[in-house]
Design a protein around this motif. Structure first.
Motif, short mmCIF file in Angstrom:
data_model
loop_
_atom_site.label_atom_id
_atom_site.label_comp_id
_atom_site.label_asym_id
_atom_site.label_seq_id
_atom_site.Cartn_x
_atom_site.Cartn_y
_atom_site.Cartn_z
N UNK A 15 48.80 26.48 56.79
CA UNK A 15 50.02 27.28 56.84
C UNK A 15 50.36 27.88 55.49
N UNK A 16 49.81 27.29 54.40
CA UNK A 16 50.05 27.82 53.06
C UNK A 16 49.07 28.94 52.72
N UNK A 17 48.04 29.14 53.55
CA UNK A 17 47.03 30.16 53.28
C UNK A 17 47.35 31.42 54.06
N UNK A 18 47.52 32.59 53.41
CA UNK A 18 47.85 33.80 54.15
C UNK A 18 46.79 34.10 55.20
N UNK A 19 47.24 34.63 56.33
CA UNK A 19 46.31 34.95 57.41
C UNK A 19 45.32 36.02 56.97
N UNK A 20 45.77 36.95 56.11
CA UNK A 20 44.90 38.02 55.63
C UNK A 20 44.96 38.03 54.10
N UNK A 21 44.34 37.03 53.47
CA UNK A 21 44.38 36.91 52.01
C UNK A 21 43.72 38.13 51.37
N UNK A 22 44.30 38.60 50.27
CA UNK A 22 43.70 39.71 49.55
C UNK A 22 42.35 39.28 48.99
N UNK A 23 41.35 40.15 49.03
CA UNK A 23 40.05 39.79 48.45
C UNK A 23 40.17 39.64 46.94
N UNK A 24 39.31 38.81 46.38
CA UNK A 24 39.31 38.65 44.92
C UNK A 24 39.02 40.00 44.27
N UNK A 25 39.71 40.30 43.16
CA UNK A 25 39.48 41.60 42.52
C UNK A 25 38.03 41.74 42.07
N UNK A 26 37.49 42.92 42.26
CA UNK A 26 36.10 43.18 41.89
C UNK A 26 36.02 43.49 40.39
N UNK A 27 35.07 42.87 39.74
CA UNK A 27 34.82 43.13 38.33
C UNK A 27 33.48 43.81 38.19
N UNK A 28 33.46 44.97 37.57
CA UNK A 28 32.22 45.72 37.37
C UNK A 28 31.40 45.03 36.29
N UNK A 29 30.14 44.76 36.60
CA UNK A 29 29.23 44.18 35.61
C UNK A 29 28.52 45.32 34.88
N UNK A 45 37.06 49.91 29.94
CA UNK A 45 37.02 49.17 31.19
C UNK A 45 38.15 48.19 31.36
N UNK A 46 38.63 47.61 30.25
CA UNK A 46 39.72 46.66 30.34
C UNK A 46 39.35 45.44 31.17
N UNK A 47 40.31 44.92 31.92
CA UNK A 47 40.11 43.68 32.67
C UNK A 47 39.24 43.85 33.91
N UNK A 48 38.91 45.08 34.25
CA UNK A 48 38.12 45.33 35.45
C UNK A 48 36.62 45.37 35.18
N UNK A 49 36.24 45.16 33.93
CA UNK A 49 34.82 45.28 33.56
C UNK A 49 34.43 44.12 32.65
N UNK A 50 33.26 43.54 32.90
CA UNK A 50 32.64 42.63 31.94
C UNK A 50 31.45 43.37 31.33
N UNK A 51 31.27 43.25 30.05
CA UNK A 51 30.24 44.03 29.34
C UNK A 51 29.29 43.09 28.62
#
Length: 298
Positions: A15-29, A45-51
């Motif tokens: 009951x604590x888990x959303x029925x449609x949980x947002x997917x984990x944010x994608x990080x560009x490699x 790239x900021x937080x959306x990219x690992x370099x």
């Protein structure tokens, strides 16, 4: 009763888990060919990219020898960034070994290339980042490539690129203002190899070096003799090492001319994160500080 308690506990957890949980944010490699470029990609790239940089800190991007781990990193990349213009001559070997069939983003596209006068090298100088204005071109190209591969984070990439470009514009103005305080006939610097042609053209400084554009080539005896005569005629009193190059030739020239050491320039590689030059903007300020100190001694 015990079974009922377990079921109630499981129901409570679900009951604590959303029925449609947002997917984990994608990080560009992202993979960049060398540390200077990797730093710029990270800022855009900021937080959306690992370099990951293939050439390590203090590494020479001309003479880099890829390892099996570099092949693994390349295979796992979502996007690959290179400067181009002949700098990464080793990349095709690495791509073949890794089975990489992608198309790297060449961030120097659109830059006005510089070919040193005198005919010693016919090719264009690949060290475009030593003019800050060229790194602004890099930032725009990196932003566009990241938007194309990850359109969901396009607004973030545009915001990060704009903020970083503002820092680069301020850096460019500061370097020009400071060098303008030095008389034109004193703006001469002796360093290891021809890595500062774009800096010289942009900011009005003459660089003297025993090696050519690439550290893979060696200066001839005639080149060395001509350089020594030029240094004596121009009364250059200070020489610089570079963090990623062999210092022997510049020391030989210095011994013949009486020039004294002025410190270590970072021409084409950042230091490790705990070192004096962990990022591109710090690198440019560090190099400018050392050059100004030397030019004031002429």
């Amino acid at each position: 009763m015990r079974r009922l308690s377990c079921l109630l506990g499981l129901y409570g957890f679900l009951s604590l888990t959303p029925a449609h949980a947002d997917p984990a944010p994608h990080t560009v490699r992202a993979v960049a060919s060398f540390t200077v470029l990797a730093d710029v990609v990270a800022h855009v790239g900021g937080t959306h990219v690992t370099v990951t940089s293939l050439v390590p800190p203090d590494g020479d991007p001309h003479e880099f020898e890829p390892t099996p781990n570099d092949a693994r990193v390349l295979r796992q990349a979502d996007i690959v960034f290179m400067s181009g213009e002949g700098l990464e001559s080793w990349f095709s070997r690495l791509a073949h070994a890794a089975g990489y069939h992608g198309t790297p983003v060449i961030v120097s596209n659109g830059i006005s290339l510089y070919t040193p006068p005198g005919g010693r090298q016919a090719e264009a100088d690949p060290h475009v980042w030593n003019n800050v204005a060229n790194v602004i071109v890099w930032a725009n190209n990196i932003r566009d490539a990241l938007v194309a591969i990850d359109p969901a984070d396009a607004d973030s990439f545009r915001t990060s690129a704009a903020a970083y470009i503002s820092q680069l514009e301020a850096l460019d103005r500061d370097i020009r203002t400071r060098i303008d305080t030095i008389p034109a006939n004193q703006r001469r610097v002796l360093t290891s190899h021809d890595a500062f042609g774009y800096f010289g053209r942009a900011y009005g400084v003459t660089f003297l070096a025993p090696q050519g554009l690439s550290t893979e080539t060696e200066a001839s005896a005639g080149d060395m003799a001509s350089l020594i005569a030029q240094i004596r005629a121009n009364h250059v009193t200070t020489y610089f090492m570079e963090n990623a190059t062999d210092p022997r030739m510049v020391r030989q020239v210095a011994h013949a001319t009486g020039a004294t050491p002025g410190g270590e320039l970072y021409a084409e590689a950042l230091s490790p994160p705990t070192g004096p030059v962990p990022d591109y903007i710090t690198m440019m300020r560090h190099n400018t500080d050392l050059m100004l100190a030397a030019m004031r001694l002429h």
